[in-house]
Enzyme design. Structure first.
Site, mmCIF file in Angstrom:
data_model
loop_
_atom_site.group_PDB
_atom_site.id
_atom_site.type_symbol
_atom_site.label_atom_id
_atom_site.label_comp_id
_atom_site.label_asym_id
_atom_site.label_seq_id
_atom_site.Cartn_x
_atom_site.Cartn_y
_atom_site.Cartn_z
ATOM 1 N N ASP A 352 -12.795 5.556 -28.763
ATOM 2 C CA ASP A 352 -14.102 5.432 -29.646
ATOM 3 C C ASP A 352 -15.374 5.637 -28.823
ATOM 4 O O ASP A 352 -14.930 6.259 -27.709
ATOM 5 C CB ASP A 352 -14.282 3.813 -29.790
ATOM 6 N N THR A 353 -16.392 5.738 -29.391
ATOM 7 C CA THR A 353 -17.739 6.235 -28.795
ATOM 8 C C THR A 353 -18.696 5.331 -29.805
ATOM 9 O O THR A 353 -18.604 4.318 -30.420
ATOM 10 C CB THR A 353 -17.787 7.647 -29.004
ATOM 11 N N THR A 354 -20.023 5.808 -29.456
ATOM 12 C CA THR A 354 -20.978 5.328 -30.301
ATOM 13 C C THR A 354 -21.906 6.448 -30.767
ATOM 14 O O THR A 354 -22.272 7.294 -30.188
ATOM 15 C CB THR A 354 -21.978 4.289 -29.600
ATOM 16 N N ASN A 370 -23.285 9.437 -27.864
ATOM 17 C CA ASN A 370 -23.177 8.992 -26.426
ATOM 18 C C ASN A 370 -21.917 8.388 -26.387
ATOM 19 O O ASN A 370 -21.516 7.525 -27.175
ATOM 20 C CB ASN A 370 -24.259 8.096 -25.998
ATOM 21 N N SER A 371 -21.244 8.845 -25.355
ATOM 22 C CA SER A 371 -19.785 8.203 -24.984
ATOM 23 C C SER A 371 -19.247 8.227 -23.476
ATOM 24 O O SER A 371 -19.653 9.041 -22.528
ATOM 25 C CB SER A 371 -18.656 9.089 -26.041
#
Length: 531
Positions: A352-354, A370-371
């Protein structure tokens, strides 16, 4: 119009500005930044920095950042690649001599130079109004004073307990008595706060030079890493030319390779060549999911074979996105039978990431991601600076004949991709669907839900999803049993998804009415807000 008899979330309607992120506090920080005189890029950086503190499994300052921007709602899209590189000592021969056949996600060799801080500082200087020192203040306060752990954050945190226990520094900062914090626990990160203050005071030099970089390099070297101070000092992100394809009268824009955005564009081209009307009229029907996922199999095969750092390998974007190539791939699809996934090449897991998006009153639109790749990245933390290190290098291969082979100063194929939609002369929607390798499918699923089924951004993000992983077709709750059965009859190995697939945000710009329509994915803790 939404059926108010059904439990769901309404989209946000606003006129002056809007933001959508995966955490309510980050969305609020973005809105407060806009109201304090900041613009969309200021607000996006503010939110991203805060998320790096309060959503630590998904993102951090030890990760990478990619951005698409529209100034004043123009269709001339700006793209920024904030992707860090492998160390200069990371030569293919090093791995071959040691019989390292792949870069494991928990290997110190998966740690690449973080690109996010350079990206934030560069974008704030070039396009912002308030300055990086001011933009980092909400993140600094949260790290120093503590923040309350939200439900999805706690869920993701708990899944990575074992990983965090393996590193004493990470366990010391991110576990309480050896356990992940629970919902509503309050957590402070004083080491990270100190580093954020250094960056606020000195800009990129506060991260890529001096004691912070020394701490990161020392931590990597202690674990057998090839990292040196030079790798950090030489890092610099790039403005790049975005790539696009047309679909149903609009253009979908993505960042170019080494990002995987080309995969989403190729999927749309395959759907166009095959005939999108063959997906049927049911947004949760078997025809729709079958066609979408067959296009995905073909597009991901091309991704895995070709996408790499264009500074080191020739990536034929025009050839891969050509009409003839899309037609040839579409010709392999049958509506009554699934393609053999073993022959297409396996789909990787989807860490996952954001992702977040902001639009301001001047209609500057920002699509921002961003991750640190896997949950808590590599699981290694630099002990003095509190920087969790990403494991993006796990995307490399160790085959010198492959364009994405690891190499000195080389950037890996990258999964995090922001998106932007334009129509005519205007940007009409910054959006993104996080979720590692799922993202191209997420972009196509959300966009086609809006264009072909008339959904608003919130409804499109709410809609159940499906994705291949380890040879199985994972379907979310909400996909009808009849659809799952029909997919299974066509040869798909259908299983119930153990976890939600990704999470997204979107803001549609209605130029005629002067209105912003924003949505935020219920699979996360976040929300959209506007004013």
């Amino acid at each position: 119009m939404r059926d108010f008899h059904q439990p769901a979330r309404s989209p946000i309607y606003a006129s002056e500005g809007a933001a959508a992120t995966s955490h309510p506090l980050a969305t609020l920080a973005a809105i407060e930044c806009l109201k304090a005189g900041g613009n969309a890029i200021d607000a996006a950086i503010t939110a991203s920095a805060l998320l790096a503190v309060i959503e630590p499994a998904m993102t951090g300052i030890g990760g990478d950042c990619f951005v698409l921007m529209s100034q004043g709602g123009s269709a001339d899209i700006i793209a920024y690649n904030g992707n860090g590189a492998a160390p200069l000592k990371a030569k293919p021969e090093y791995f071959q001599e040691r019989k390292i056949g792949s870069i494991a996600a928990d290997s110190i060799h998966a740690v690449t130079v973080p690109g996010a801080i350079d990206a934030w500082c560069r974008l704030a200087a070039d396009h912002g109004k308030l300055g990086i020192d001011r933009l980092l203040q909400p993140a600094i306060r949260a790290a120093e004073e503590g923040f309350v752990v939200a439900p999805r954050v706690a869920y993701d945190w708990a899944q990575e307990e074992e990983k965090l226990r393996r590193d004493a520094a990470a366990a010391g900062s991110y576990l309480k008595n050896g356990k992940a914090p629970a919902i509503s626990d309050k957590i402070a990160l004083p080491l990270l706060a100190k580093t954020l203050r250094e960056i606020a005071d000195k800009g990129p030099a506060g991260f890529y030079q001096g004691w912070v970089a020394e701490d990161i390099v020392a931590a990597c070297k202690a674990l057998g890493g090839l990292h040196e101070m030079e790798d950090f000092a030489r890092h610099k992100g790039d403005y790049v030319k975005p790539i696009a394809t047309e679909y149903k009268g609009v253009k979908l824009w993505e960042c170019p390779p080494p990002g995987q955005g080309l995969t989403a564009l190729l999927m749309l081209n395959i759907l166009t060549a095959f005939g999108p009307e063959k997906a049927g009229s049911d947004p949760l029907g078997a025809d729709r999911f079958h066609l979408q996922l067959e296009a995905a199999k073909l597009a991901y095969r091309e991704r895995n074979a070709h996408i790499a750092d264009p500074a080191f390998a020739k990536v034929s974007v025009s050839g891969l996105l050509s009409e003839s190539h899309a037609k040839a791939l579409a010709g392999l699809i049958r509506m009554d039978k699934a393609l053999d996934l073993d022959k297409m090449g396996s789909f990787p897991k989807h860490p996952d990431t954001t992702y977040l998006t902001v639009v301001d009153r001047d209609r500057n639109a920002v699509s921002f991601i961003n991750s640190i790749y896997y949950g808590f990245g590599s699981g290694y933390m630099a002990p003095k600076s509190g920087v969790l290190l990403q494991n993006r290098g796990a995307c490399f291969v160790v085959d010198p004949a492959h364009p994405n082979c690891i190499g000195p100063g080389k950037r890996s194929m990258h999964t995090i991709i922001p998106a932007m939609i334009t129509e005519g002369d205007h940007a009409i929607m910054p959006y993104g669907v996080m979720g590692g390798d799922y993202q191209p499918v997420g972009h196509v699923h959300a966009l086609t839900s809006m264009l072909e089924f008339g959904m608003d951004p919130q409804a499109a993000l709410d809609l159940p999803r499906a994705f291949y992983d380890e040879g199985k077709l994972w379907v979310e709750r909400g996909i009808p049993a009849a659809t799952a059965a029909a997919l299974k009859a066509r040869g798909h190995q259908v299983e119930a998804a153990p976890d939600p697939l990704g999470g997204g945000q979107a803001i549609r710009i209605d130029w005629e009415r002067g209105v912003l329509v924003a949505g935020s994915d219920p699979r996360k803790d976040g929300c959209a807000l506007g004013y």
